[in-house]
Design a protein around this motif. Sequence first.
Motif, PDB file in Angstrom:
ATOM      1  N   ALA A   1       0.806  -1.384  -0.159  1.00  0.00           N
ATOM      2  CA  ALA A   1      -0.001   0.044   0.078  1.00  0.00           C
ATOM      3  C   ALA A   1       0.792   1.322   0.015  1.00  0.00           C
ATOM      4  CB  ALA A   1      -0.968  -0.007   1.264  1.00  0.00           C
ATOM      5  N   HIS A   2       2.126   1.174   0.501  1.00  0.00           N
ATOM      6  CA  HIS A   2       3.136   2.328   0.125  1.00  0.00           C
ATOM      7  C   HIS A   2       3.611   2.403  -1.089  1.00  0.00           C
ATOM      8  CE1 HIS A   2       3.281   3.311   4.676  1.00  0.00           C
ATOM      9  NE2 HIS A   2       2.808   2.112   4.889  1.00  0.00           N
ATOM     10  N   ARG A   3       3.315   1.605  -2.035  1.00  0.00           N
ATOM     11  CA  ARG A   3       3.602   1.755  -3.305  1.00  0.00           C
ATOM     12  C   ARG A   3       5.227   1.805  -3.547  1.00  0.00           C
ATOM     13  NH1 ARG A   3       0.192   6.332  -6.237  1.00  0.00           N
ATOM     14  NH2 ARG A   3       1.107   5.315  -8.007  1.00  0.00           N
ATOM     15  N   PRO A   4       5.925   0.910  -3.284  1.00  0.00           N
ATOM     16  CA  PRO A   4       7.421   0.750  -3.257  1.00  0.00           C
ATOM     17  C   PRO A   4       7.653   0.507  -4.846  1.00  0.00           C
ATOM     18  CG  PRO A   4       6.550  -1.220  -2.486  1.00  0.00           C
ATOM     19  CD  PRO A   4       5.417  -0.351  -2.464  1.00  0.00           C
ATOM     20  N   LEU A   5       8.944   1.074  -5.105  1.00  0.00           N
ATOM     21  CA  LEU A   5       9.546   0.566  -6.369  1.00  0.00           C
ATOM     22  C   LEU A   5       9.639  -1.007  -6.391  1.00  0.00           C
ATOM     23  CD1 LEU A   5      10.820   1.428  -9.038  1.00  0.00           C
ATOM     24  CD2 LEU A   5      12.882   1.647  -7.711  1.00  0.00           C
ATOM     25  N   GLN A   6      10.252  -1.643  -5.421  1.00  0.00           N
ATOM     26  CA  GLN A   6      10.400  -3.028  -5.554  1.00  0.00           C
ATOM     27  C   GLN A   6      10.040  -3.655  -4.093  1.00  0.00           C
ATOM     28  OE1 GLN A   6      14.512  -3.733  -7.807  1.00  0.00           O
ATOM     29  NE2 GLN A   6      14.479  -1.887  -6.451  1.00  0.00           N
ATOM     30  N   LEU A   7       9.436  -4.778  -4.095  1.00  0.00           N
ATOM     31  CA  LEU A   7       9.052  -5.602  -2.869  1.00  0.00           C
ATOM     32  C   LEU A   7       9.298  -6.919  -3.060  1.00  0.00           C
ATOM     33  CD1 LEU A   7       7.958  -5.965  -0.055  1.00  0.00           C
ATOM     34  CD2 LEU A   7       5.524  -5.438  -0.922  1.00  0.00           C
ATOM     35  N   GLU A   8      10.444  -7.218  -2.638  1.00  0.00           N
ATOM     36  CA  GLU A   8      11.107  -8.551  -2.934  1.00  0.00           C
ATOM     37  C   GLU A   8      10.905  -9.557  -1.543  1.00  0.00           C
ATOM     38  OE1 GLU A   8      12.200  -9.573  -6.479  1.00  0.00           O
ATOM     39  OE2 GLU A   8      10.748  -8.379  -6.343  1.00  0.00           O
TER      40      GLU A   8
ATOM     41  N   GLU B   1       8.956 -22.780 -10.816  1.00  0.00           N
ATOM     42  CA  GLU B   1       9.444 -21.739 -10.345  1.00  0.00           C
ATOM     43  C   GLU B   1       9.189 -20.139 -10.333  1.00  0.00           C
ATOM     44  OE1 GLU B   1       9.931 -20.922 -14.360  1.00  0.00           O
ATOM     45  OE2 GLU B   1      10.287 -22.937 -13.463  1.00  0.00           O
ATOM     46  N   ASP B   2       7.743 -20.101 -10.896  1.00  0.00           N
ATOM     47  CA  ASP B   2       7.385 -18.760 -11.173  1.00  0.00           C
ATOM     48  C   ASP B   2       5.707 -18.729 -10.699  1.00  0.00           C
ATOM     49  OD1 ASP B   2       6.891 -19.633 -13.563  1.00  0.00           O
ATOM     50  OD2 ASP B   2       6.812 -17.889 -14.344  1.00  0.00           O
TER      51      ASP B   2
ATOM     52  N   ASP C   1      13.966 -29.357   0.622  1.00  0.00           N
ATOM     53  CA  ASP C   1      15.151 -28.261   0.522  1.00  0.00           C
ATOM     54  C   ASP C   1      14.763 -27.102  -0.276  1.00  0.00           C
ATOM     55  OD1 ASP C   1      16.729 -30.059   2.135  1.00  0.00           O
ATOM     56  OD2 ASP C   1      17.565 -31.076   0.496  1.00  0.00           O
ATOM     57  N   ALA C   2      13.709 -27.049  -1.042  1.00  0.00           N
ATOM     58  CA  ALA C   2      13.407 -26.103  -2.001  1.00  0.00           C
ATOM     59  C   ALA C   2      13.261 -24.723  -1.211  1.00  0.00           C
ATOM     60  CB  ALA C   2      12.149 -26.479  -2.732  1.00  0.00           C
ATOM     61  N   SER C   3      13.820 -23.778  -1.723  1.00  0.00           N
ATOM     62  CA  SER C   3      14.034 -22.380  -1.136  1.00  0.00           C
ATOM     63  C   SER C   3      12.815 -21.785  -1.882  1.00  0.00           C
ATOM     64  CB  SER C   3      15.066 -21.539  -1.211  1.00  0.00           C
ATOM     65  OG  SER C   3      15.523 -21.376  -2.554  1.00  0.00           O
ATOM     66  N   LEU C   4      12.523 -20.531  -1.245  1.00  0.00           N
ATOM     67  CA  LEU C   4      11.525 -19.577  -1.674  1.00  0.00           C
ATOM     68  C   LEU C   4      11.889 -18.176  -1.881  1.00  0.00           C
ATOM     69  CD1 LEU C   4       8.438 -21.224   0.258  1.00  0.00           C
ATOM     70  CD2 LEU C   4       8.880 -21.594  -2.243  1.00  0.00           C
ATOM     71  N   TYR C   5      11.622 -17.517  -2.713  1.00  0.00           N
ATOM     72  CA  TYR C   5      11.913 -16.141  -2.881  1.00  0.00           C
ATOM     73  C   TYR C   5      11.038 -15.567  -3.925  1.00  0.00           C
ATOM     74  CZ  TYR C   5      14.874 -18.113  -6.529  1.00  0.00           C
ATOM     75  OH  TYR C   5      15.520 -18.994  -7.750  1.00  0.00           O
ATOM     76  N   GLY C   6      11.152 -14.389  -4.204  1.00  0.00           N
ATOM     77  CA  GLY C   6      10.691 -13.885  -5.546  1.00  0.00           C
ATOM     78  C   GLY C   6      10.093 -12.427  -5.408  1.00  0.00           C
ATOM     79  N   HIS C   7       9.027 -11.939  -6.093  1.00  0.00           N
ATOM     80  CA  HIS C   7       8.486 -10.701  -6.351  1.00  0.00           C
ATOM     81  C   HIS C   7       7.271 -10.722  -5.566  1.00  0.00           C
ATOM     82  CE1 HIS C   7      11.356 -10.525  -9.545  1.00  0.00           C
ATOM     83  NE2 HIS C   7      10.882 -11.441 -10.385  1.00  0.00           N
ATOM     84  N   PHE C   8       7.270 -10.721  -4.241  1.00  0.00           N
ATOM     85  CA  PHE C   8       6.294 -10.980  -3.316  1.00  0.00           C
ATOM     86  C   PHE C   8       5.280  -9.671  -3.247  1.00  0.00           C
ATOM     87  CE2 PHE C   8       8.113 -13.915   0.115  1.00  0.00           C
ATOM     88  CZ  PHE C   8       8.422 -14.905  -0.899  1.00  0.00           C
ATOM     89  N   GLY C   9       5.626  -8.566  -3.652  1.00  0.00           N
ATOM     90  CA  GLY C   9       4.638  -7.571  -3.835  1.00  0.00           C
ATOM     91  C   GLY C   9       3.735  -7.568  -4.818  1.00  0.00           C
TER      92      GLY C   9
ATOM     93  N   HIS D   1       9.149 -17.444  -6.807  1.00  0.00           N
ATOM     94  CA  HIS D   1      10.228 -18.338  -7.360  1.00  0.00           C
ATOM     95  C   HIS D   1      10.903 -19.590  -6.459  1.00  0.00           C
ATOM     96  CE1 HIS D   1      10.380 -15.662 -10.674  1.00  0.00           C
ATOM     97  NE2 HIS D   1      11.065 -14.684 -10.224  1.00  0.00           N
ATOM     98  N   THR D   2      11.195 -20.785  -7.090  1.00  0.00           N
ATOM     99  CA  THR D   2      11.856 -21.703  -6.357  1.00  0.00           C
ATOM    100  C   THR D   2      12.346 -22.579  -7.223  1.00  0.00           C
ATOM    101  OG1 THR D   2      11.445 -23.354  -4.633  1.00  0.00           O
ATOM    102  CG2 THR D   2       9.687 -23.109  -6.625  1.00  0.00           C
TER     103      THR D   2
END
Length: 1000
Positions: free
Chosen positions: A308-315, A414-415, A441-449, A454-455
Amino acid sequence: MTAQAFVPTPVTRRPREPYVRVRELERDLAARVDGEVRFDPGTRGAYSTDGSNYRQVPIGVVVPRSVEAAAEAVAVCREHRAPITSRGGGTSLAGQTCNAAVVIDWSKYCHRLVSVDRAAHTCVVEPGIVLDTLNLLLRDTGLMFGPRPSTHSHCTLGGMIGNNSCGSTAQAYGKTADNVARLEILTYDGLRTWVGPTGGDEFERILAEGGRRAEIYRGLRDVVGAHAGEIRRRFPDIPRRVSGYNLDQLLPGGDFDLARALVGSEGTLVTVLRAELRLVPAPKAESLVVLGYHDIAVAGDAVPRIAAHRPLQLEGVDDKLVGYERRKGMHPEALKELPEGGGWLMVSFAGDSREEADDRANALVDDLRGSDHEPHVAFFDTELLEKELWEVRESGLGATARVPGMRETWEGWEDSAVPPERLGDYLRDLCRLFEEFGYGDASLYGHFGQGCVHTRIPFDLVTADGVRAFHAFLERAADLVVSYGGSLSGEHGDGQSRGELLPRMFGPAVMTAFEQVKAVFDPDDRMNPGKIVAPYRVDENLRLGPGWTPAEPDARFGYPADEGSFQRAVMRCVGVGQCRRPSGGVMCPSYRATREEEHSTRGRARLLFEMLDGHADSTVRDGWRSGAVRDALDLCLACKGCSHDCPTEVDMATYKAEFLSHHYSGRVRPAAHYSMGWLPVLARLAAFAPRAVNVLTHTPGLGALAKRAGGIEPARPVPYFADLRFSDWYRRRGPRGDGERGTVVLWPDTFTDNLAPHIGRAAVAVMESAGYRVVLPPRTLCCGLTWISTGQLGVAKRVLRRTLRTLAPALRRGTPIVALEPSCAAVFRSDAANLLPHDRDAVRLKEQTRTLAELLTRTDGWRPPRIDRDAVSQPHCHHHSVLGYDTDRHLLRSAGVRLDAVGGCCGLAGDFGFTAGHLDVSLACAESELLPAVRDAGPETLILADGFSCRTQIEHAGTGRQALHLAELLASAIRGDDLGPYPERRIARRPGRPRVLGQR
């Protein structure tokens, strides 16, 4: 007339293998296309896969020199009914850019920024332009292309358009489809036109004109109109729906935006020739805040409030990814700065000033304080640290692809993307699914915003049971994401990875619409067949698979990080493609000079994979004797840049040496392997009559004959041998001083000893002034570098064993070994233990080898002399890849040197730049960064280079400058001398300037 009247029969089946008269097709392409036409096994092997799990050997490859040439290539393929696949950076993770088709590679030549309209905030580009290159060219306009995938340094705009790429900044700017104004397209049957938003009047005008264009517009309108209700119902209303065709852009009542509709179609409908892109103002300042949460799912819960704060990136990144990066030694300083937690959100804000960006970040932190989502906070406002932290996130794929002690991980799921407000619960359910299938063992990351996750998952893709489990998991995961109102793909597209699963997301009616749209454009299924529509199964065409039976050859190196297996070492390459970066780091200098896939680290790894002959259709059938593999490795400079810059630590220099050892076993070698491979022996012989040798090598006629006999580049001057070797000078002089700080062994490498003895003398002076007693080995020894680089590994092992026997007493006393030549130090720190994995003295040598800077900075109480000068330095490639250059930076800056360290490779690289036929590539590598920096340096600016190759290239390339070794610089400053060149340094005549390569 009914809507279906204009719709051709849907494409529901595809030919498994197109029937094409390949030799005739190759002949016609070569005759009519202005470009490079390659149907050879080596090229086909290099293009047989991308960043995905899939492998399909292409019919051939066309590298057009212009957009017009590419259009002609399509015309020739049409006449032969040959399928085509477009390819940019080849980093696709769903198999879009590998196919049994003619591959059109846009990246080498078709990379122009055609025009820029500052007022309209648009530009026109060709498909092969790299994203970072485009934004660099736009820098003066204050504009940029908004979406920024993690592959921004090497992905092409054509590939981004094909996949509808997004990246972290899509949080602010949207997907690629949201940033495309118009496309110039070419259909398989020859229609060439620009497309974009089409208003009602224009639409009717197009229909009235008739012809193929009208047929397409009418057909699309009727297909979408017939299925509008299901399209609205089945297309999830989320930020990251990338799966399927963008039929929502053609719905009645909208703009009928055919350009946006074609973005993400993965080359299955049309060929994109040019694109008009919408640009956005580049942020003037950015600020980064990292938020730490209990785990990654809790971090996901916090996303809506932060968004809601409208960031440029939220990962987002989880503790597994961070742990894997720590285990691999990636980004150690940045990881120390993470706040407490088991899952992190990286949030950046843009502003017109640093203050404005910081204020927006502080407002977020204030809002979260005391809330249900209050995190641990770390605030960053230095560009360097922010860059390093973003690299933590952008390295996710490489960091998880090959982790020591863990099973290999693969793409496949992965996406996926879900509504951001449901992200936390989706992550919990996904983790439960991982555990159920044994993929914990799979990790989690990505464009959460934007709810995109991704995994990489430790699928077993080599046994029948493992592949069945892989397929079953994907079906369950697809049903899970659909139950959350999400998309199978939120960034990387469908390709083969998700094509089979699309009916679970879209249902039968929308799938019929996709098939009908495919039939409107490509009724014969010649455009990238088997992807999205009428797809291959997800378990077909696997790069590995249950039928994969690669050879496991005996290896000369130990490969301790790969269980002693050359095959496992080759499998490190998963197609990330960072070796295709046009700048930054060192990897891969020969690719930067040639822009050839086969001369990238990835291309060479692909050919070595083919050489292992694991598939019935392997393109390299002659094993270690392969000429295709030899030719691809010929331009490898053995810089080892890939061992550092590649996130999976592919070490092509070692693989090259391994290959050459087998390739030439029992065979006559190239002349350069005898002349330069045996340089230490020849140099020792030359020391008996150095002046006579210098006359021989520099007299016209005689010198040319000597070069021809030795396989040496005719235009490359041969270095002068010193009248007095450094080791002979030292033995006449003897050690001096009481050595209150201990004794060190100074390693007299071949280059310093025979060609630059003044550097050895300077090093002795510096170390003695620092309180050390300097000794040399009692006899002439060698690290074996020249034999290693030419693949004469049996000789190299014997040479190293002799060296270890001689140094053993010093090594077992713990005496430091100081090496002045970076390449020799790198052998001691890397190759020696790899060649002799069970030799404890080799391990001691690895641990006790020091560079001069490392020795001095670890000396308590020592301070460098004051040197108040500007300097351009060329860190040796092995500094960058094996030794590290930060110690040298620290020492020089503490001495008052204002340092500008150049990136890239000097291009000489031991014997590479001296070998006949390599001059153009050698100098082109140097022209990438080194030589322009030297020419731009002011007359009072020092030029520094510890590597003999680097100094030689600078002298030979017509810069008019000579480079100093660190030892020379320090010795001169300690004595208070002028920092000019030493009198022993003689410059031979220079080679000609490099011919301009076609792609430069």
